[in-house]
Design an enzyme around this catalytic site. Sequence first.
Site, PDB file in Angstrom:
ATOM      1  N   LYS A 169       0.854  -1.182   0.000  1.00  0.00           N
ATOM      2  CA  LYS A 169       0.000   0.000   0.000  1.00  0.00           C
ATOM      3  C   LYS A 169       0.889   1.231   0.000  1.00  0.00           C
ATOM      4  CE  LYS A 169      -4.446   0.909   0.261  1.00  0.00           C
ATOM      5  NZ  LYS A 169      -5.599   0.059  -0.095  1.00  0.00           N
TER       6      LYS A 169
ATOM      7  N   ASP B 208      -7.101   4.404  -4.403  1.00  0.00           N
ATOM      8  CA  ASP B 208      -7.736   4.279  -3.084  1.00  0.00           C
ATOM      9  C   ASP B 208      -8.338   5.669  -2.846  1.00  0.00           C
ATOM     10  OD1 ASP B 208      -7.657   2.169  -0.654  1.00  0.00           O
ATOM     11  OD2 ASP B 208      -7.526   4.151   0.229  1.00  0.00           O
TER      12      ASP B 208
HETATM   13  N1  GLU Z   1      -7.363   0.237  -2.736  1.00  0.00           N
HETATM   14  C1  GLU Z   1      -8.157  -0.922  -3.048  1.00  0.00           C
HETATM   15  C2  GLU Z   1      -8.234  -1.828  -1.835  1.00  0.00           C
HETATM   16  O1  GLU Z   1      -8.289  -1.350  -0.718  1.00  0.00           O
HETATM   17  C3  GLU Z   1      -7.731  -1.606  -4.335  1.00  0.00           C
HETATM   18  C4  GLU Z   1      -6.323  -2.049  -4.452  1.00  0.00           C
HETATM   19  C5  GLU Z   1      -5.920  -2.538  -5.832  1.00  0.00           C
HETATM   20  O2  GLU Z   1      -6.753  -2.628  -6.728  1.00  0.00           O
HETATM   21  O3  GLU Z   1      -4.731  -2.851  -5.997  1.00  0.00           O
HETATM   22  O4  GLU Z   1      -8.291  -3.020  -1.925  1.00  0.00           O
END
Ligand code: GLU
Length: 450
Positions: free
Chosen positions: A132, A172
Amino acid sequence: MGKKGSQEDQLRDIISNIEELNEGQTEFLQAVREVYNTLNPLLEEEPEWINKKILQRISEPERQIIFRVPWQDDDGEIHINRGYRVEFNSALGPYKGGLRFHPSVNLSIIKFLGFEQIFKNALTGKQIGGGKGGSDFNPKGRSDDEIMRFCQSFMTELYRHLGENRDIPAGDIGVGTREIGYLFGQYKRIANRYESGMITGKDPQWGGTLVRNEATGYGLAYFVREILNEQDDEIDGKTFVVSGSGNVAIYAIEKIEELGGTVIACSDSDGFVHDKDGIDIDLVKKIKQEERGRIKEYAEEKGVDFHDDKSIWTLECNIALPCATQNELQKEDAETLVKNGCKIVAEGANMPVTHDAYETLRDGDVLFGPGKAANAGGVAVSALEMHQNASMDSMTFEETDERLQEIMKTIHKTCSETAEEYGRKGDYASGANIAGFKKVSRAMIAQGLI
Ligand code: GLU
């Protein structure tokens, strides 16, 4: 003390050691406790994992990158933000997880999100590890040019850590198709490679997948449908409260209404709108997506109530879907929901329900869909995007939506069956944690001490 007792003691010691190591990282420690405190039955089955220090290994990111992001606003003033990428775990595949641009971002927030992502990604059944990133940059009120300059500066440092087989970001909070475009453009320019699979959430016109925008919200609705199916029930005729009005909330509302449910409220950080006849999703889309406006405008246009003086969770509903942000549904909210007869709470956001609130819901016989299962549709469709990029192919909207429904069904089944297998029938949170943790740990052990 018997063997079981000593195992529990060991687990407690491990957690308190992790707490010491990560002092002050409140959200990260909350996420660790939430997972590790459900693992006792698994550790009884795999006692050697204690000696292999698997819990300590998983809670320590493989790599953490913190960097300076300098940029100039439209008036020429210089701003310095802090950028993050936490590459948490690559046992199951390259690091995968979104980027969050929000003033609340700090290392604890990114680590909690990255930690959650490890198990969420494992549950999708796809070959993706967990990571992340993001920045404390506040995109609110910034012009298009400012957003572009920020994204370019952010990627100028981050590009060296990314790659389709290394680390693949996505969106996100505060990062959508526009930002993904600017980030991809800058990567392409620096790396001199048109590497479609290095980021997901791209515009479907140039390498993105259909349904990615809708995926987290639709997936949440499909997960709730599975919970209800298990009770021989259905979405049709149920009343929902959905917090938030961003990407996740919008498409959760759209799908629930399509399946016959009535969503009576949604919100943003200013307050919530209460529309008893059912939220007009086209109007929300117009205000939030096209005009980048505030949800208050919905109430003005429709002549319905807007509240900034009380919690959205005071509204009576059958099903509550927190889709805004972490820790938005607290103990007193959970007490109100139980008192009002709410039967299901499923997390569209990451960790929106506090631990106290979760316990209140559990004790009140409310079924609980944890985020790492219920909101996994977004990252699952990201994996489908990577798949299409690798094969230079594309799928139709219907095909992709079909795949998403299958994935959500499988995730629900895994959580439900794992919970039952480990003596926690109906406890999807324990099921999700145990199933995700087991998959990642087995892969780590097979790959040696790395
Ligand atoms: N931010 C999204 C999550 O919390 C998607 C992450 C992604 O698609 O890599 O899962």
